[in-house]
Design an enzyme around this catalytic site. Structure first.
Site, PDB file in Angstrom:
ATOM      1  N   CYS A 130      19.573  -6.765  -1.308  1.00 64.48           N
ATOM      2  CA  CYS A 130      18.156  -6.052  -2.436  1.00 64.48           C
ATOM      3  C   CYS A 130      17.276  -5.377  -2.426  1.00 64.48           C
ATOM      4  O   CYS A 130      16.329  -4.536  -1.805  1.00 64.48           O
ATOM      5  CB  CYS A 130      18.098  -7.586  -3.011  1.00 64.48           C
ATOM      6  SG  CYS A 130      18.574  -8.992  -2.615  1.00 64.48           S
ATOM      7  N   ARG A 157      21.112  -0.758  -3.115  1.00 62.78           N
ATOM      8  CA  ARG A 157      20.161  -1.045  -1.879  1.00 62.78           C
ATOM      9  C   ARG A 157      21.710  -2.698  -2.446  1.00 62.78           C
ATOM     10  O   ARG A 157      21.652  -4.018  -1.902  1.00 62.78           O
ATOM     11  CB  ARG A 157      19.398  -1.772  -1.966  1.00 62.78           C
ATOM     12  CG  ARG A 157      18.124  -0.813  -1.296  1.00 62.78           C
ATOM     13  CD  ARG A 157      16.675  -0.724  -1.566  1.00 62.78           C
ATOM     14  NE  ARG A 157      16.474  -2.296  -0.051  1.00 62.78           N
ATOM     15  CZ  ARG A 157      15.734  -2.079   0.681  1.00 62.78           C
ATOM     16  NH1 ARG A 157      15.865  -1.151   1.018  1.00 62.78           N
ATOM     17  NH2 ARG A 157      15.567  -3.212   0.882  1.00 62.78           N
ATOM     18  N   TRP A 208      22.319  -7.862  -4.531  1.00 67.73           N
ATOM     19  CA  TRP A 208      23.570  -7.914  -3.591  1.00 67.73           C
ATOM     20  C   TRP A 208      23.144  -9.397  -3.346  1.00 67.73           C
ATOM     21  O   TRP A 208      22.864 -10.226  -2.660  1.00 67.73           O
ATOM     22  CB  TRP A 208      22.981  -7.465  -3.138  1.00 67.73           C
ATOM     23  CG  TRP A 208      24.691  -6.980  -1.653  1.00 67.73           C
ATOM     24  CD1 TRP A 208      25.774  -6.261  -2.387  1.00 67.73           C
ATOM     25  CD2 TRP A 208      24.513  -7.338  -0.175  1.00 67.73           C
ATOM     26  NE1 TRP A 208      26.714  -6.853  -1.725  1.00 67.73           N
ATOM     27  CE2 TRP A 208      26.287  -7.485  -0.296  1.00 67.73           C
ATOM     28  CE3 TRP A 208      23.942  -7.963   0.353  1.00 67.73           C
ATOM     29  CZ2 TRP A 208      26.646  -7.498   1.025  1.00 67.73           C
ATOM     30  CZ3 TRP A 208      24.327  -8.412   1.385  1.00 67.73           C
ATOM     31  CH2 TRP A 208      26.165  -7.845   1.737  1.00 67.73           C
ATOM     32  N   ASN A 224      13.398 -10.012  -1.323  1.00 63.72           N
ATOM     33  CA  ASN A 224      14.720  -9.609  -0.801  1.00 63.72           C
ATOM     34  C   ASN A 224      14.973 -10.166   1.052  1.00 63.72           C
ATOM     35  O   ASN A 224      13.691 -10.372   1.615  1.00 63.72           O
ATOM     36  CB  ASN A 224      14.307  -7.722  -0.621  1.00 63.72           C
ATOM     37  CG  ASN A 224      15.783  -7.716   0.103  1.00 63.72           C
ATOM     38  OD1 ASN A 224      16.926  -7.800   0.165  1.00 63.72           O
ATOM     39  ND2 ASN A 224      15.492  -6.386   1.132  1.00 63.72           N
ATOM     40  N   GLY A 225      16.069 -10.876   0.917  1.00 64.57           N
ATOM     41  CA  GLY A 225      16.173 -12.125   2.526  1.00 64.57           C
ATOM     42  C   GLY A 225      16.461 -13.146   2.437  1.00 64.57           C
ATOM     43  O   GLY A 225      17.954 -13.378   1.474  1.00 64.57           O
ATOM     44  N   GLU A 234      36.378   5.603  11.673  1.00 64.96           N
ATOM     45  CA  GLU A 234      35.054   6.035  10.788  1.00 64.96           C
ATOM     46  C   GLU A 234      36.135   6.447   9.559  1.00 64.96           C
ATOM     47  O   GLU A 234      35.773   6.206   8.497  1.00 64.96           O
ATOM     48  CB  GLU A 234      34.683   6.964  11.854  1.00 64.96           C
ATOM     49  CG  GLU A 234      33.645   7.857  10.776  1.00 64.96           C
ATOM     50  CD  GLU A 234      32.254   6.610  10.111  1.00 64.96           C
ATOM     51  OE1 GLU A 234      32.322   5.862  10.470  1.00 64.96           O
ATOM     52  OE2 GLU A 234      31.872   7.235   9.295  1.00 64.96           O
ATOM     53  N   LYS A 279      35.429   5.159   5.851  1.00 58.59           N
ATOM     54  CA  LYS A 279      35.447   5.968   4.596  1.00 58.59           C
ATOM     55  C   LYS A 279      36.449   6.078   3.407  1.00 58.59           C
ATOM     56  O   LYS A 279      35.661   4.893   2.978  1.00 58.59           O
ATOM     57  CB  LYS A 279      34.959   6.936   4.782  1.00 58.59           C
ATOM     58  CG  LYS A 279      34.186   7.091   6.154  1.00 58.59           C
ATOM     59  CD  LYS A 279      32.696   7.609   5.144  1.00 58.59           C
ATOM     60  CE  LYS A 279      31.504   7.250   6.204  1.00 58.59           C
ATOM     61  NZ  LYS A 279      31.556   6.055   6.471  1.00 58.59           N
ATOM     62  N   GLU A 317      35.999   1.686   2.324  1.00 58.90           N
ATOM     63  CA  GLU A 317      34.651   1.300   1.453  1.00 58.90           C
ATOM     64  C   GLU A 317      34.478   2.104   0.616  1.00 58.90           C
ATOM     65  O   GLU A 317      34.321   2.255  -0.807  1.00 58.90           O
ATOM     66  CB  GLU A 317      34.093   1.544   2.406  1.00 58.90           C
ATOM     67  CG  GLU A 317      33.431   2.873   2.971  1.00 58.90           C
ATOM     68  CD  GLU A 317      32.078   2.825   3.889  1.00 58.90           C
ATOM     69  OE1 GLU A 317      31.741   1.644   3.629  1.00 58.90           O
ATOM     70  OE2 GLU A 317      32.130   3.504   4.972  1.00 58.90           O
ATOM     71  N   HIS A 367      53.404   0.052  20.312  1.00 60.16           N
ATOM     72  CA  HIS A 367      53.394  -0.745  20.988  1.00 60.16           C
ATOM     73  C   HIS A 367      53.236  -1.908  19.257  1.00 60.16           C
ATOM     74  O   HIS A 367      52.472  -2.786  19.090  1.00 60.16           O
ATOM     75  CB  HIS A 367      52.391  -1.348  21.421  1.00 60.16           C
ATOM     76  CG  HIS A 367      51.716  -0.242  23.249  1.00 60.16           C
ATOM     77  ND1 HIS A 367      52.641  -0.575  23.791  1.00 60.16           N
ATOM     78  CD2 HIS A 367      51.398   1.230  22.930  1.00 60.16           C
ATOM     79  CE1 HIS A 367      52.817   0.007  24.393  1.00 60.16           C
ATOM     80  NE2 HIS A 367      52.273   1.375  24.073  1.00 60.16           N
ATOM     81  N   LYS A 405      24.031  -1.027   0.885  1.00 59.05           N
ATOM     82  CA  LYS A 405      23.745  -0.178   1.444  1.00 59.05           C
ATOM     83  C   LYS A 405      23.576  -0.338   3.067  1.00 59.05           C
ATOM     84  O   LYS A 405      23.490  -0.070   3.894  1.00 59.05           O
ATOM     85  CB  LYS A 405      22.452   0.527   0.883  1.00 59.05           C
ATOM     86  CG  LYS A 405      21.815   2.268   1.596  1.00 59.05           C
ATOM     87  CD  LYS A 405      22.977   3.496   1.949  1.00 59.05           C
ATOM     88  CE  LYS A 405      22.813   3.976   2.905  1.00 59.05           C
ATOM     89  NZ  LYS A 405      23.957   4.729   3.751  1.00 59.05           N
TER      90      LYS A 405
HETATM   91  C1  AGP Z   1      29.570   2.705   6.658  1.00 59.37           C
HETATM   92  O1  AGP Z   1      29.640   4.262   5.492  1.00 59.37           O
HETATM   93  C2  AGP Z   1      28.783   0.937   6.014  1.00 59.37           C
HETATM   94  N1  AGP Z   1      27.443   1.555   4.608  1.00 59.37           N
HETATM   95  C3  AGP Z   1      28.702   0.177   6.845  1.00 59.37           C
HETATM   96  O2  AGP Z   1      29.705   0.263   7.823  1.00 59.37           O
HETATM   97  C4  AGP Z   1      27.008   0.499   7.730  1.00 59.37           C
HETATM   98  O3  AGP Z   1      27.315   2.018   9.051  1.00 59.37           O
HETATM   99  C5  AGP Z   1      26.336  -0.382   8.366  1.00 59.37           C
HETATM  100  O4  AGP Z   1      26.475  -1.606   7.447  1.00 59.37           O
HETATM  101  C6  AGP Z   1      25.389  -0.549   9.562  1.00 59.37           C
HETATM  102  O5  AGP Z   1      24.464  -0.146   8.448  1.00 59.37           O
HETATM  103  P1  AGP Z   1      22.751   0.207   9.318  1.00 59.37           P
HETATM  104  O6  AGP Z   1      23.768   1.810   9.848  1.00 59.37           O
HETATM  105  O7  AGP Z   1      21.801   0.996   8.240  1.00 59.37           O
HETATM  106  O8  AGP Z   1      22.767  -0.119  10.382  1.00 59.37           O
END
Ligand code: AGP
Length: 614
Positions: free
Chosen positions: A2, A28, A75, A101-102, A486, A490, A493, A509, A609
């Site tokens: 958050c 966030r 969040w 936050n936490g 990767e 992308k 998400e 396989h 984030k």
């Molecule tokens: C990446 O596009 C994602 N948003 C997510 O996988 C991110 O890489 C992951 O949460 C790790 O975050 P960090 O690098 O801040 O630790």
């Protein structure tokens, strides 16, 4: 994760500062938001569900003039996104208000132990209990009350607290969740991270774990739980406020993709000495002797950072001949890793706040390992707790989908692997210079490629029109296999499509059973790769079963032209350097696909984030 923000001062209306700050923190977490100000010795609390826009609508109807307040964008961790669960939370008499936050890990125990006879709680959150405990123990000194309550609490927190009995101060506290104090003239601020403060001040204090601060318009006092005064450095942050704006791009993510030539150069700056053919990473505290004796490396991260770790295995093992294992952070500490003083543990994290990665770092340190953190956010929890920290220096990454941080992480890993390879006499001086030259050319090659981003845009248009949205495969081999993972992440998400990254050699396989005439398969086929011909065979296998190949190929590769109508050409680079190029094409492909599907690129649903909870 958050975002929290707070303001106390005479120069600004607290509501304006808080709302603008929440806009900067929205990435966030954005399933609900709220704020509290003190006007005429009473709290005015406004909350909303969904995007910040909804809070703005309410604020526009309720002008309030206040010079102290706290705000929160959420969040959800405990309790669904709802107005009741949105922060701020108060005690039953509404004389204490809090944003958090936490995660409070023992909130149920606290509720049953201290609030047995309490009326029904107003929310399902773990945060609300803190407000009640503060009220229950308040004796005309908020700071002392906070110090007392924190002895009862287990978990992570960045807290902002106000009370109507002391209407001129905010008390805040930090444990395993970032919290920064912004210092102004006749005004002071708190926030979860830098962009929220930059419009008002560059002078910031990054609170440490255990810090509790009392803030008024004129003064900031920092203490610990035992009331010892803590002196913290005031940092002057040079981030350009424009860096945390969109600079005219439609989305933060697009801006950050296009920033990569610059951010990779920034990551190289003062670390690669191209004329001397040297690398010097001053943040590394251990000496050459240690480098020569590293028995093996363990790299840990989540999501995109984990994919950077997978690339690092190829580089550490091929350039420096150091056996390297790579772990997903949420798995690492539970698999019983063999850790000892000779093992180097590298944790990768853009935010520096990812709970699982922080836990992995702590485990490594508890076993006596040397540790390196590769982070983007300065003074983040992970960067502060690691023995060595190397900053990617790529400025704030606002888009939830990580792009520039990833290529900067790779840039740092290339430098470490090449530097150690040379120091361990596994690379000659000529080889080192060859790779350094290839790396040095990357920013301009990405710049050239980005000028042709419309080619990717056109493929994305076809993608959206023709693809079977239930299944897409991304195929890669060797050092581009992690890039296939990767690229698929992308797309997942950003477009909510189930894209799966796969080692192309694995097709036979199982996954080849998926291929039918509506299925798109993205294949990374670098001519410079030792497995190029095998990759071309995999593309033929896909086509033979009616699949549609989208190929990422090298610009001068004429052979590949006949393999598909949809080819994205990228500048040629050396085999080991290619991932930092191939990934940019897949970042753009996912970006444009999401835009054409009409989704919220910068704030995809369900995501935040940084995941500061396990
Ligand atoms: C990446 O596009 C994602 N948003 C997510 O996988 C991110 O890489 C992951 O949460 C790790 O975050 P960090 O690098 O801040 O630790």
């Amino acid at each position: 994760m958050c975002g929290i923000i707070g303001y106390v001062g005479k120069n600004n209306n607290a509501i304006n500062v808080i709302f603008k700050g929440l806009k900067k923190l929205e990435y966030r977490g954005y399933d609900s938001a709220g704020l509290a100000v003190i006007a005429n010795k009473k709290f005015k609390i406004i909350k909303s569900v969904g995007k910040l826009y909804n809070l703005d609508v309410i604020l526009k109807k309720n002008f309030i003039n206040a010079n102290i307040g706290i705000g929160h964008t959420r969040w959800a961790t405990h309790g669904k996104p709802s107005k009741e669960n949105a922060h701020p939370h108060t005690d039953f008499t509404e004389s204490i208000v809090i944003v958090h936050n936490g995660i409070i890990e023992n909130y149920i125990e606290l509720k049953t132990k201290f609030m047995k006879k309490a009326p029904k709680f107003k929310s399902e959150t773990d945060t609300e209990i803190i407000a009640h405990l503060l009220k229950k123990n308040y004796k005309n000194n908020l700071l002392h009350t906070v110090q007392k309550i924190l002895t009862m609490i287990k978990g992570s927190y960045a807290l902002g607290i106000m009370c109507t009995e002391e209407p001129d101060k905010i008390v805040c506290a930090k444990q395993d969740a970032s919290l920064i104090i912004g210092l102004g003239k006749g005004e002071n601020f708190i926030a979860s991270d830098i962009p929220a403060l930059l419009p008002y001040t560059r002078n910031m204090i990054f609170l440490e774990n255990g810090d509790i601060a009392e803030i008024t318009a004129e003064k900031v006092i920092i203490k610990d739980i035992k009331n010892n005064v803590k002196i913290r450095e005031i940092k002057n942050i040079q981030w350009d406020t424009m860096q945390s704006e969109k600079n005219g791009y439609k989305h933060f993510m697009l801006k950050e993709i296009f920033e990569q030539p610059h951010t990779i150069e920034e990551t190289f700056r003062d670390r690669i000495y191209i004329n001397e053919g040297k690398i010097h990473i001053k943040e590394i505290k251990f000496d050459e002797k240690y480098v020569e004796n590293i028995s093996n490396i363990c790299v840990v991260g989540c999501g995109t950072a984990y994919h950077a770790g997978l690339i690092s295995k190829f580089l550490f093992e091929n350039f420096a001949k150091i056996p390297t294992e790579v772990d997903i952070a949420s798995e690492f500490r539970y698999r019983g890793p063999i850790l000892n003083k000779k093992k180097l543990v590298i944790v990768i994290s853009q935010s520096g706040e990812t709970a699982d990665t922080l836990a992995a770092l702590r485990l490594a340190k508890s076993e006596g390992c040397e540790t390196i953190a590769i982070c983007n956010v300065i003074d983040s929890s992970i960067s502060r707790e690691s023995t060595n920290v190397i900053y990617t220096q790529c400025g704030p990454e606002i888009g939830v989908a990580s792009t520039k941080a990833f290529t900067s992480q790779l840039s740092i890993i290339y430098m470490l692997a090449l530097d150690w390879g040379y120091k361990r006499k596994k690379l000659t001086n000529e080889e080192l210079k060859k790779y350094l030259k290839e790396l040095w050319e990357i920013p301009s090659k990405i710049f050239q490629f980005l000028k042709k981003s419309k080619d990717v845009r056109n493929v994305a248009k076809v993608f959206v029109k023709k693809m079977n949205k239930n299944k897409i495969l991304y195929l890669g081999r060797h050092i581009n296999y992690p890039i296939a993972l990767e690229g698929a992440l992308k797309l997942k998400e950003l477009s909510y499509i189930h894209a799966e990254g796969y080692a192309a050699g694995e097709m036979k396989h199982g996954p080849i059973a998926l291929i039918d005439k509506s299925m798109f398969v993205v294949a990374i086929a670098m001519k410079s790769s030792r497995v190029y011909t095998k990759m071309v065979s995999n593309i033929e296998e896909v086509k033979a079963r009616g699949g549609i190949a989208v190929i990422i190929a090298e610009r001068d590769d004429r052979e590949i032209a006949s393999k598909s109508k949809y080819i994205i050409y990228i500048p040629q680079t050396g085999e080991f350097i290619s991932p930092i190029m191939t990934v940019v094409s897949l970042q753009l492909l996912a970006y444009y696909t999401s835009v054409f599907l009409g989704y919220d690129v910068d704030q995809p649903r369900n995501l935040a984030k940084s995941v500061t909870v396990e």
